[in-house]
Design a protein around this motif. Structure first.
Motif, PDB file in Angstrom:
ATOM      1  N   ASN A   1       0.843  -1.196   0.000  1.00 24.41           N
ATOM      2  CA  ASN A   1       0.000   0.000   0.000  1.00 24.41           C
ATOM      3  C   ASN A   1       0.876   1.243   0.000  1.00 24.41           C
ATOM      4  N   SER A   2       0.560   2.172  -0.874  1.00 22.28           N
ATOM      5  CA  SER A   2       1.334   3.412  -0.968  1.00 22.28           C
ATOM      6  C   SER A   2       0.386   4.599  -0.981  1.00 22.28           C
ATOM      7  N   LYS A   3       0.683   5.597  -0.141  1.00 20.02           N
ATOM      8  CA  LYS A   3      -0.154   6.794  -0.092  1.00 20.02           C
ATOM      9  C   LYS A   3       0.094   7.693  -1.298  1.00 20.02           C
ATOM     10  N   SER A   4       1.247   7.551  -1.909  1.00 20.09           N
ATOM     11  CA  SER A   4       1.570   8.388  -3.057  1.00 20.09           C
ATOM     12  C   SER A   4       1.111   7.721  -4.349  1.00 20.09           C
TER      13      SER A   4
ATOM     14  N   PHE B   1       7.075 -14.444 -12.201  1.00 20.51           N
ATOM     15  CA  PHE B   1       7.984 -13.358 -11.831  1.00 20.51           C
ATOM     16  C   PHE B   1       8.387 -12.598 -13.086  1.00 20.51           C
ATOM     17  N   THR B   2       7.990 -11.345 -13.177  1.00 21.27           N
ATOM     18  CA  THR B   2       8.298 -10.543 -14.350  1.00 21.27           C
ATOM     19  C   THR B   2       9.357  -9.478 -14.082  1.00 21.27           C
ATOM     20  N   ASP B   3       9.813  -9.367 -12.830  1.00 29.96           N
ATOM     21  CA  ASP B   3      10.844  -8.383 -12.530  1.00 29.96           C
ATOM     22  C   ASP B   3      12.196  -8.907 -12.996  1.00 29.96           C
ATOM     23  N   GLU B   4      13.096  -8.003 -13.282  1.00 26.08           N
ATOM     24  CA  GLU B   4      14.382  -8.360 -13.878  1.00 26.08           C
ATOM     25  C   GLU B   4      15.187  -9.303 -12.991  1.00 26.08           C
ATOM     26  N   GLU B   5      15.079  -9.135 -11.682  1.00 27.23           N
ATOM     27  CA  GLU B   5      15.876  -9.942 -10.763  1.00 27.23           C
ATOM     28  C   GLU B   5      15.448 -11.401 -10.741  1.00 27.23           C
TER      29      GLU B   5
ATOM     30  N   PRO C   1       5.866  -4.723  -5.351  1.00 29.00           N
ATOM     31  CA  PRO C   1       5.294  -6.006  -4.910  1.00 29.00           C
ATOM     32  C   PRO C   1       5.696  -6.333  -3.479  1.00 29.00           C
ATOM     33  N   LYS C   2       4.780  -6.934  -2.746  1.00 31.42           N
ATOM     34  CA  LYS C   2       5.099  -7.373  -1.388  1.00 31.42           C
ATOM     35  C   LYS C   2       6.128  -8.494  -1.436  1.00 31.42           C
TER      36      LYS C   2
END
Length: 360
Positions: free
Chosen positions: A29-32, A320-324, A39-40
């Motif tokens: 959750n992000s307020k901005s 998993f789609t992130d580069e790492e 991702p968690k």
């Protein structure tokens, strides 16, 4: 996407469902509203890693508890699970060339009519979707009697009523957007969830409709499936590839726990091939209350499910789609040519699974 999924009111409380939720993609959750969603974090310490298992076995012959080595004729280690007879995992079974070939085929040829896709129910059969997405085309719905578009369409389909859908250049489609329904081909490609090869599966009646027109499974894919299926086949019998389902996963997509129970003979394996981004595969037991095992699936891995394993619930809660974590660097290098840019753009955020069955 397919298979039986008899989830009752207690589905949220089953052991299988709890494990699905454990590995599913959720965001912090992000307020901005300006910050990119993160991702968690997920604890992956209990996920079986057959790539590492294979490397360790090759070095010192050691295996973790519950994992067994299967002796067969293939030129690479094959592993099984003591408590899941009929399940076989072949890490890195497919060469990089094979992976690239079947990624291309899965995007360009396998969704072609008369093969059916998830889009058929809304749009009818769609020809050349991948090419249209590459060229930035837009799908336009119009009345059959409407001849207002001057440019020749690149493709058209009829869904059986008074409307038809056509691919048009973006500027022409934009001029019709206020009076006609439109959808970019790139959006349709991203919403492609499955296509079927060989004998077509009737999703409404949950059986194979042998009368439906279809393209045969390509000979090269049949030969590959027969070779991969050998460890799970009864002695003296040869696997007969008769139907295949191609699943397409994007970020956040899942395949809920299900059984593949529509084929006549469960002693014959389902041959499941993975391409693209790394995923988590869950293999449960014969009840949703059985806690499933989680394992990584990477591009080039092959899974076989035969016999008792065919009675086990299974699914894919995460890719998993992130580069790492995607682990697709070899594919990125192979698809580095400008002509392959469209395949690279797709596979960087996607996973493709081809699973081949003997039906009759």
């Amino acid at each position: 996407m397919y298979g039986s999924n008899r989830a009752g009111d207690d589905a949220e409380r089953t052991a299988f469902r709890k494990t699905e939720k454990k590995y599913k993609l959720y965001y912090e959750n992000s307020k901005s509203t300006k910050k990119k969603k993160q991702p968690k974090q997920v604890d992956l310490s209990e996920v079986l890693d057959f790539k590492s298992i294979s490397e360790s076995f090759n070095q010192n012959g050691e295996l973790p508890p519950g994992v067994v080595h299967v002796n067969c004729g293939l030129d690479r280690p094959i592993f099984g699970l003591e408590n899941r007879p009929g399940f076989y995992f072949i890490p890195g079974a497919l060469t990089l060339d094979e992976q690239c070939t079947w990624i291309r085929e899965s995007l360009t040829n396998f969704p072609q009519p008369p093969n059916r896709t998830n889009h058929n129910v809304i749009y009818g059969p769609i020809s050349n979707l991948f090419v249209a997405a590459k060229e930035g085309k837009v799908f336009v719905e119009e009345e059959r009697s409407d001849n207002g578009l001057d440019s020749e369409p690149s493709a058209s389909v009829s869904n059986g009523d008074s409307h038809r859908w056509k691919f048009y250049e973006e500027d022409i489609a934009r001029s019709r957007g206020k009076t006609c329904k439109t959808v970019p081909a790139s959006v349709l490609l991203r919403k492609l969830r499955w296509s079927t090869l060989g004998l077509q599966f009737d999703w409404s009646n949950r059986n194979y409709a042998v009368s439906l027109p279809h393209n045969k499974i390509p000979n090269a894919l049949c030969r590959l499936a027969k070779r991969m299926a050998e460890p799970a086949m009864p002695i003296g019998e040869e696997f007969r590839p008769e139907a295949a389902i191609v699943n397409y996963f994007g970020s956040g997509d899942t395949l809920g726990g299900h059984l593949d129970d529509m084929e006549a003979d469960w002693s014959k394996p389902i041959v499941s091939m993975s391409f693209g981004c790394k995923a988590i595969f869950l293999l449960g037991g014969k009840s949703r209350q059985d806690e499933p095992l989680a394992m990584f699936l990477r591009s080039g891995d092959v899974v076989l499910m035969a016999g008792e394993a065919r009675e086990c619930f299974h699914g894919v809660p995460r890719i998993f789609t992130d580069e790492e974590n995607a682990e697709i660097t070899p594919l990125e290098l192979r698809f580095s040519d400008e002509d392959d840019r469209c395949f690279l753009d797709y596979i960087r955020t996607s996973r493709i699974n081809i699973n081949i069955r003997q039906v009759l």
